[in-house]
Design a protein around this motif. Structure first.
Motif, mmCIF file in Angstrom:
data_model
loop_
_atom_site.group_PDB
_atom_site.id
_atom_site.type_symbol
_atom_site.label_atom_id
_atom_site.label_comp_id
_atom_site.label_asym_id
_atom_site.label_seq_id
_atom_site.Cartn_x
_atom_site.Cartn_y
_atom_site.Cartn_z
ATOM 1 N N GLU A 72 0.832 -1.205 0.000
ATOM 2 C CA GLU A 72 0.000 0.000 0.000
ATOM 3 C C GLU A 72 0.870 1.259 0.000
ATOM 4 O OE1 GLU A 72 -2.302 -0.639 3.519
ATOM 5 O OE2 GLU A 72 -3.791 -1.886 2.467
ATOM 6 N N THR A 73 1.812 1.294 -0.920
ATOM 7 C CA THR A 73 2.731 2.441 -0.948
ATOM 8 C C THR A 73 2.033 3.735 -1.350
ATOM 9 O OG1 THR A 73 3.368 1.836 -3.212
ATOM 10 C CG2 THR A 73 4.740 0.993 -1.433
ATOM 11 N N ASP A 74 0.812 3.648 -1.880
ATOM 12 C CA ASP A 74 0.066 4.854 -2.209
ATOM 13 C C ASP A 74 -0.374 5.602 -0.948
ATOM 14 O OD1 ASP A 74 -1.550 2.527 -1.777
ATOM 15 O OD2 ASP A 74 -3.301 3.650 -2.475
ATOM 16 N N LYS A 75 -0.289 4.961 0.217
ATOM 17 C CA LYS A 75 -0.673 5.591 1.474
ATOM 18 C C LYS A 75 0.497 6.289 2.174
ATOM 19 C CE LYS A 75 -4.496 2.378 2.427
ATOM 20 N NZ LYS A 75 -5.044 1.423 3.420
ATOM 21 N N ILE A 76 1.704 6.134 1.608
ATOM 22 C CA ILE A 76 2.888 6.739 2.231
ATOM 23 C C ILE A 76 2.839 8.255 2.076
ATOM 24 C CG2 ILE A 76 5.400 6.922 2.088
ATOM 25 C CD1 ILE A 76 5.490 3.998 1.261
#
Length: 402
Positions: free
Chosen positions: A385-389
């Motif tokens: 879920e790197t889009d939440k970083i």
């Protein structure tokens, strides 16, 4: 009535014209039977003898007219004069052949170079994190002097230390979200299995790639899928192969230990200068924290230059880049050519603004990890879920966003 032509005899002087008998007064033929403007049956000396049947126009063979069709083109002879033997020289034939040859070249060079890459076992034993979404690479820049001559070591200011230590440690995750590159400062204090708590770069010195991978997996909870390592020589050769890279130091740098003297601002540097820039830390107040940022800057510049069209259109540059990349490269024995290519391609994406690039979250300049923020960052990577970083856990120097 006009006199008869004395040259004609008496009797049926006009029989040749009207014919004998009851049909003497009937005109035979007409304009259509006289295509050449003469008598219908030809001149007198060609008339049938009296008493022989006479041919009518319908009995005559069909007339033959000259063939008005254009003669078929005579085939050209092979050989000289631009004949069929030279048709392969036409542009529409040459261009496809050149494209095919170029494609073969682009494939053949990496295939040839692949056999030169050193393979190592980087898979640790024992309990490991379970499989996770995407692929996580461990990139290690070692200070190996292997392959460098005495003169090269002097020029690069590498010293003559034997063995390998890890000057650069980075984790890069590639998956469904933005590519994420995380630098691990080499002075980070972490537990190393069997060796207590100490600097993370000691893991490589104690147990090579296997122990370094195990140490990172236990400290982050992230499973390392592929291992990539490059030495000093390969780093320098890569920069020189692409014709140098641009760096933008924010202050002037004079570091005797790294053999470096640079002015402030953006400038082109060669391989030796780029290596010194990536290694230098004594010119900065934050030392190791600034060094990891410089390392990412140089790697991003190299990746961007490698991906440029000029690399693929210039055969000498292309061959030089591939050769330089493989001469000092070591990879995990499970890494395939496609995965390695994906790694190189994704590295520039992480540095080019379309991904995240940061330093592991730390509490202060002493490089103590900020446990809460670090576990949050690595939790997003584990879950894919790197889009939440966000900047709350991902900053260039690892310190909390200000």
């Amino acid at each position: 009535m006009p006199d008869r032509d004395p040259r004609r005899g008496d009797g049926d002087d006009f029989d040749w014209l009207y014919g004998p008998g009851d049909d003497a007064t009937r005109v035979v033929g007409g304009p259509s039977s006289q295509p050449y403007g003469g008598p219908p049956y030809g001149p007198p000396h060609q008339q049938p003898h009296p008493g022989q049947p006479q041919q009518r126009p319908s009995d005559l063979p069909p007339m033959q007219f000259p063939d008005e069709r254009r003669p078929a083109a005579t085939p050209r002879r092979s050989g000289g004069g631009g004949g069929a033997g030279r048709r392969w020289l036409r542009p529409r034939r040459i261009i496809p052949l050149l494209l095919v040859a170029w494609l073969i070249f682009l494939i053949a060079v990496p295939v040839w170079a692949w056999g030169k890459i050193e393979k190592v076992d980087a898979t640790p034993g024992g309990e490991r994190p379970a499989d996770q979404p995407g692929t996580t690479y461990l990139l290690v820049g070692s200070d190996s002097r292997e392959g460098l001559t005495k003169a090269q070591r002097k020029k690069l200011a590498t010293g003559n230390a034997e063995g390998r230590r890890t000057d650069t440690i980075m984790m890069m995750h590639v998956g469904g979200g933005p590519t994420t590159l995380v630098s691990i400062p080499r002075d980070s204090i972490v537990p190393i299995p069997g060796h207590g708590r100490t600097k993370i770069n000691a893991a490589y010195a104690y147990g090579g790639p296997k122990l370094l991978v195990e140490t990172l997996e236990q400290s982050t909870g992230v499973r390392i899928d592929d291992y990539v390592e490059i030495g000093f020589g390969g780093f320098v050769n890569m920069v020189d192969a692409v014709g140098g890279v641009e760096i933008c130091p924010k202050q002037g740098i004079k570091d005797k230990d790294a053999g470096l003297k640079l002015k402030k601002g953006c400038q082109e540097v060669d391989g030796a200068q780029a290596l010194g820039y990536a290694r230098s830390r004594h010119s900065y107040a934050t030392q190791d924290l600034q060094r990891v940022q410089s390392q990412r800057e140089v790697l991003g510049a190299i990746a961007g230059a490698v991906k440029s069209p000029s690399t693929f259109l210039n055969p000498f540059r292309y061959a030089g880049v591939v050769t330089a990349a493989t001469d000092s490269l070591r990879i995990g024995d499970n890494v395939g050519p496609i995965s390695l290519g994906r790694f190189a391609w994704s590295l520039s994406a992480a540095m080019g603004g379309s991904g995240h690039n940061c330093t592991v979250p730390i509490a202060d300049a002493s490089v103590r990890w900020d446990k809460k923020r670090a576990l949050t960052l690595f939790g997003y990577i584990k879950a894919g879920e790197t889009d939440k970083i966000t900047k709350a856990v991902c900053t260039k120097d690892g310190l909390p966003a200000r």
